[in-house]
Design an enzyme around this catalytic site. Structure first.
Site, short mmCIF file in Angstrom:
data_model
loop_
_atom_site.label_atom_id
_atom_site.label_comp_id
_atom_site.label_asym_id
_atom_site.label_seq_id
_atom_site.Cartn_x
_atom_site.Cartn_y
_atom_site.Cartn_z
N SER A 207 5.12 -0.45 6.88
CA SER A 207 4.30 -1.81 6.44
C SER A 207 3.87 -1.84 8.27
O SER A 207 4.71 -1.58 9.55
CB SER A 207 4.91 -3.37 6.22
OG SER A 207 4.67 -3.85 6.59
N GLU B 188 5.07 4.46 -6.19
CA GLU B 188 3.82 3.78 -7.07
C GLU B 188 2.70 4.11 -7.39
O GLU B 188 2.20 4.35 -7.87
CB GLU B 188 4.07 2.59 -5.70
CG GLU B 188 4.59 1.54 -5.68
CD GLU B 188 4.27 0.84 -4.18
OE1 GLU B 188 4.48 -0.40 -4.73
OE2 GLU B 188 4.52 1.39 -2.60
#
Ligand code: ARG
Length: 480
Positions: free
Chosen positions: A291, A304
Site C-alpha cells: 500500500s 482480487e
C-alpha cells in the site's frame, strides 16, 4: 500476433473492391465504422491464411484452379504472413475485415490468380472456419494451463496431506480437515474444467470450410481433404448449420465461465486466508502488492483481480448468448459481434489461470495458525457424538443432543471439549468413559475420516498419487 500493431487506413476507392460491383457510391463513414471488424478480427490472420492455403491446395488437387495459380497464392500468402508479423502490413477499414484485407493484398501481390482463391468459398464459411480454429486452439491452451494449476495444487497437497485446518460450512468452523484435502478439492474442480474443455474440443472438431455461402457449392470440392489439412477430425455435415453455428464459441465461454467461477472461489479463499486475522497463508512478494500509505500492508491484488475477471468472462457468455438468440438461419452480420467477447474472455481467463498458478505455487502455508484454528469452535463435536453412537449405542440424534449439552458446558467453562472433566461429561451421560478422550483431538478426528473421499491424511496421499500418475501419463504421452 504482429509485434507492432499496424495502422488501419481508410481507402478512397469509390466502392468496395470485393463486393462493390453493383454499387456506385462509396459507403458513408458511419457505415464503414459500424461495418468494419478489422480492428479486432486481425487476430485471426494466421487461421485465415492457413484456411486459404488448405482451400487452394484442394482446389488445385481437384483441377478447379491450376497448380501454378495455387503456388502463386501460397507464395503471396507467405509474404502477407511475414508482413503482418513484422508490422508492415497496412490494414484498411474500407476492406472491412481480415478476410478481405488479406485477399486485397494478395491481389496486389500476385494479380489475377488471387481472384481464383475465393472459388467455391464465401466469407461465411471462411469466418466460421477461422474463428473455430482460433477457439479450438484457445480451448486446447486452457486445457494445458489448467494442468499446470493442478500440478501446483498436487505439490501443496502432497506436502500438506496431514496439515490440519478447519473445514467450513457457512464460513463457520465445521469439522477439522487437512489442507491437503482442501487443495485436492480444487484439483477435482479444475480437472472437471479440463474435461469440459476436452469434450468441447471433440464437438468443435468439424471443419465448416466448403459450406460456402450457405448451401454448399456446385464445384467438385473435397471437404475431407481440407478438413484433414486443417487438423479437423471430419467436415461438418450440414452447410446451413456450418455457417450459422456459433455454439462452439458458446461452449468455450461456458467452460471459461465455470472455470472462472472456480478460480474466483479460490481467489476469495486466498483473500480471506491471507488476512492477519486468519493468517493461514502468506503470499509471495512476487504475487502481492503493497500500500502506498500503510507500510504494514501486503495486499492480495492478484487474487482480487482473478475474482473480478469472472465478471467480464460471465459477461462475454451472456453477450454472445444474447447476440445469437434471435437470429434466423443462416448467417447474419450480428454474428460479427461474436469475436470480441470471446477474445476478451480468452485473454483474461488465460491470465487468471497463470496468476493463480503462480500464487498457489509460491504461497507459504502457516501450519501453526491452521492447526490452532482447526481446534477452535468445537470442531471435534461430531467426533464426540460419533463416539457416543459407537461406544454406548445411543441413537445419533440423542448423541447429537448430549454433545450439544457438552458444547454448552465447555462454552460456559471457556474451554475446549477435550478439556472437560470426565465427571462433567458423565453428568450428561453416565455411559461416558475416559476412552472418550482418545477421539477428542483434531489429529485423531481427521485420521479417523477414512471413508472413500474423506479427509484422512492416508486418503489424501492416495488421491495425490492417483492424480500424479494420471498427469504423468498425460504429459508423457504429449512429449512422445
Ligand atoms: N467479418 C464478417 C464476420 O466476422 C465476415 C463474414 C461476412 N459475411 C457476410 N455475408 N457479410 O462475420
Amino acid at each position: 500476433m504482429a509485434k507492432k500493431p499496424a495502422k488501419t487506413k481508410s481507402k478512397s476507392t469509390n466502392s468496395n473492391q470485393m463486393w462493390g460491383g453493383r454499387f456506385s457510391e462509396r459507403p458513408d463513414a458511419i457505415m464503414e465504422a459500424i461495418n468494419a471488424s478489422i480492428d479486432y478480427d486481425r487476430k485471426l490472420y494466421a487461421q485465415d491464411i492457413a484456411g486459404s492455403k488448405a482451400h487452394s491446395t484442394m482446389l488445385a488437387a481437384k483441377g478447379i484452379i491450376s497448380s501454378s495459380d495455387a503456388k502463386a497464392i501460397h507464395k503471396g500468402l507467405d509474404t502477407i504472413s511475414s508482413e503482418i508479423e513484422s508490422g508492415s502490413f497496412e490494414f484498411s477499414a474500407a476492406l472491412e475485415d481480415i478476410h478481405m484485407n488479406i485477399e486485397a493484398r494478395l491481389s496486389a501481390l500476385i494479380g489475377p490468380a488471387a481472384g481464383r482463391l475465393h472459388t467455391a468459398r464465401s466469407r461465411n464459411d471462411q469466418v466460421a472456419l477461422d474463428f473455430r480454429l482460433w477457439v479450438k486452439q484457445q480451448t486446447q491452451l486452457v486445457h494445458a494451463i489448467l494442468g499446470n494449476l493442478i500440478d501446483a495444487f498436487l505439490e501443496k497437497a502432497e506436502t500438506h496431506a496431514a496439515t490440519v485446518m478447519p473445514g467450513f460450512t457457512h464460513l463457520q468452523t465445521a469439522q477439522p480437515v487437512t489442507f491437503g484435502h482442501h487443495a485436492m478439492a480444487y484439483v477435482e474442480m479444475f480437472a472437471r474444467d479440463r474435461s469440459r474443455a476436452a469434450d468441447a474440443i471433440t464437438r468443435m472438431d468439424e471443419c465448416p470450410l466448403g459450406a460456402a455461402a450457405l448451401a454448399g457449392t456446385g464445384f467438385p470440392i473435397d471437404r475431407k481433404m481440407t478438413a484433414k489439412a486443417l487438423g479437423f477430425r471430419e467436415p461438418t455435415r450440414n452447410s446451413l448449420d456450418s455457417v450459422s453455428d456459433r455454439d462452439f464459441a458458446l461452449e468455450f465461454l461456458s467452460l471459461a465461465s465455470i472455470s472462472a467461477m472456480h478460480l474466483s472461489r479460490l481467489a476469495e479463499e486466498i483473500v480471506i486466508w491471507s488476512t492477519p486475522q486468519f493468517n493461514f497463508v502468506r503470499l509471495s512478494d512476487r504475487f502481492s502488492t503493497g500500500s502506498s500509505i500503510m507500510p504494514q500492508k501486503k495486499n492480495p491484488d492478484a487474487a482480487e483481480l482473478v475474482r473480478a475477471k469472472t465478471g467480464r468472462i460471465n459477461g462475454s457468455l451472456i453477450a454472445l448468448l444474447t447476440i445469437m438468440k434471435g437470429l434466423p438461419l443462416t448467417y447474419s452480420k450480428d454474428m460479427q459481434e461474436d469475436k470480441e467477447a470471446v477474445f476478451d474472455a480468452a485473454e483474461n481467463l488465460e491470465l487468471a489461470i497463470a496468476a493463480m498458478t503462480g500464487m498457489v505455487s509460491d504461497m507459504t502455508i502457516n501450519s501453526d495458525a491452521m492447526a490452532a484454528a482447526a481446534g477452535s469452535g468445537f470442531s471435534i463435536a461430531t467426533d464426540l457424538a460419533d463416539w457416543l453412537v459407537r461406544e454406548t449405542g445411543l441413537p445419533f440424534r440423542e448423541a447429537h443432543h448430549v454433545t450439544g449439552a457438552a458444547v454448552a458446558m465447555a462454552e460456559k467453562q471457556k474451554c475446549g471439549l477435550e478439556d472437560l472433566a470426565l465427571a462433567d461429561l458423565q453428568s450428561l451421560n453416565p455411559k461416558i468413559t475416559k476412552s472418550v478422550f482418545d477421539v477428542l483431538s483434531v489429529q485423531k478426528s481427521v485420521a479417523s475420516r477414512k471413508s472413500f473421499g474423506g479427509t484422512a491424511p492416508a486418503n489424501v496421499k492416495k488421491q495425490v498419487a492417483y492424480w500424479k500418475k494420471k498427469r504423468a501419463a498425460e504429459t508423457g504421452e504429449k512429449s512422445k
